[in-house]
Design a protein around this motif. Structure first.
Motif, short mmCIF file in Angstrom:
data_model
loop_
_atom_site.label_atom_id
_atom_site.label_comp_id
_atom_site.label_asym_id
_atom_site.label_seq_id
_atom_site.Cartn_x
_atom_site.Cartn_y
_atom_site.Cartn_z
N GLY A 245 -52.36 29.20 78.37
CA GLY A 245 -51.65 28.23 77.55
C GLY A 245 -51.24 28.76 76.18
O GLY A 245 -50.13 28.51 75.72
N SER A 246 -52.13 29.51 75.53
CA SER A 246 -51.83 30.03 74.20
C SER A 246 -50.66 30.99 74.21
O SER A 246 -49.93 31.11 73.22
CB SER A 246 -53.06 30.72 73.60
OG SER A 246 -54.05 29.77 73.28
N GLU A 247 -50.45 31.68 75.33
CA GLU A 247 -49.33 32.61 75.43
C GLU A 247 -48.00 31.85 75.37
O GLU A 247 -47.02 32.34 74.78
CB GLU A 247 -49.43 33.40 76.73
CG GLU A 247 -50.68 34.27 76.80
CD GLU A 247 -50.91 34.83 78.20
OE1 GLU A 247 -49.95 34.81 79.01
OE2 GLU A 247 -52.03 35.29 78.49
N LEU A 248 -47.96 30.67 75.95
CA LEU A 248 -46.74 29.86 75.90
C LEU A 248 -46.52 29.29 74.50
O LEU A 248 -45.39 29.21 74.03
CB LEU A 248 -46.82 28.72 76.93
CG LEU A 248 -47.08 29.12 78.38
CD1 LEU A 248 -46.99 27.90 79.28
CD2 LEU A 248 -46.11 30.21 78.83
N HIS A 249 -47.60 28.91 73.84
CA HIS A 249 -47.49 28.41 72.47
C HIS A 249 -47.02 29.49 71.51
O HIS A 249 -46.41 29.20 70.48
CB HIS A 249 -48.84 27.86 72.00
CG HIS A 249 -49.19 26.52 72.55
ND1 HIS A 249 -48.34 25.44 72.52
CD2 HIS A 249 -50.31 26.08 73.18
CE1 HIS A 249 -48.91 24.38 73.07
NE2 HIS A 249 -50.10 24.75 73.50
N ALA A 250 -47.33 30.74 71.81
CA ALA A 250 -47.03 31.85 70.90
C ALA A 250 -45.54 32.21 70.88
O ALA A 250 -45.07 32.81 69.92
CB ALA A 250 -47.85 33.08 71.28
N LEU A 251 -44.80 31.85 71.91
CA LEU A 251 -43.38 32.21 71.98
C LEU A 251 -42.58 31.54 70.89
O LEU A 251 -42.70 30.33 70.67
CB LEU A 251 -42.81 31.86 73.36
CG LEU A 251 -43.45 32.59 74.54
CD1 LEU A 251 -42.88 32.10 75.86
CD2 LEU A 251 -43.24 34.10 74.41
#
Length: 254
Positions: A245-251
């Motif tokens: 999930g955090s990878e998607l938030h980081a974009l």
């Protein structure tokens, strides 16, 4: 008469509030750290913000600054490992890759000023084709993803509310970083549009999760039983969001 400062010789000076903001250099970049005292806290806790955008530390009331600094140094290796996942380039644009429903798509600029943003398959490769000025690519991509997210979530919410026998009052899309969705007391559902980048089964879980709140406004045993009835793949989807999930938030689309 004694001087006023001798009238209460046992008075102890109040310790200053340790709450502060500072910056740490971790994993090759500077990260903001917010430290907040909490009188109910019994130990130091450190949390990484979604997307690795910052750190939040909660400390017990009256703790010494030296203890805070020691805690940070003891956990520097852990921070290096965790934040290294977000130390790369997260700005979205032509030539990059972005997931759509769990499938990586290469971003291609058409070179045209006008045109629609669309997902296509060319030569067996998934692509997202965008037009307009290159500096507007992020905005066009986020607009496209919001449209796709609404399409998926409206369909899934309709399915799950039909099974539940309880309709939702409305559906809104947001770019929240602290939660993936929410359900208000009057039945309004909100979702992060970024969920459309996750696999279909994860999108389905999020829709089922918020629909379940229409009946169970809590996270108790009855809620989870209902959530699993609506979405049998609940546990696997929860695990996926926890890991990715955090990878998607980081974009970064700005």
């Amino acid at each position: 008469m004694f001087p006023s400062f001798l009238r209460n010789p046992t008075r102890v000076a109040k310790k200053p509030d340790l709450s502060e903001s500072r910056e740490l250099f971790v994993a090759g970049r500077t990260v903001a750290l917010a430290i907040r005292e909490n009188r109910r806290a019994t130990r130091i806790t450190l949390r990484i913000e979604p997307g690795g955008r910052g750190l939040k530390m909660t400390v017990p009331k009256g703790i010494r600054r030296g203890e805070v600094n020691d805690f940070i140094e003891r956990h520097r290796g852990w921070l290096e490992t965790k934040l290294a996942r977000f130390s790369g380039e997260t700005k979205i644009g032509a030539g990059g890759t972005i997931p759509l429903r769990g499938v990586p798509h290469r971003i291609v600029h058409t070179g045209q000023i006008r045109g629609t943003t669309e997902a296509v398959i060319e030569g067996g490769e998934p692509l997202i084709r965008i037009s307009g000025l290159p500096e507007h690519a992020g905005r066009r991509l986020s607009t496209f993803l919001k449209k796709e997210a609404r399409h998926d979530l409206e369909r899934l919410v309709a399915i799950h509310t039909g099974r539940l026998g309880k309709p939702a009052n409305g559906l809104a899309l947001k770019d929240t970083r602290s939660r993936w969705g929410s359900c208000s007391w009057n039945g309004n559902l909100s979702f992060s549009w970024r969920i459309v980048m996750a696999p279909p089964e994860v999108i389905d879980y999020l829709a089922a999760h918020e629909v379940a709140h229409l009946k169970e406004m809590n996270h108790g045993p009855q809620f989870w039983a209902l959530c699993k009835r609506l979405c049998p793949g609940t546990e696997a989807a929860k695990d996926w969001l926890k890991r990715h999930g955090s990878e998607l938030h980081a974009l970064d689309f700005d």
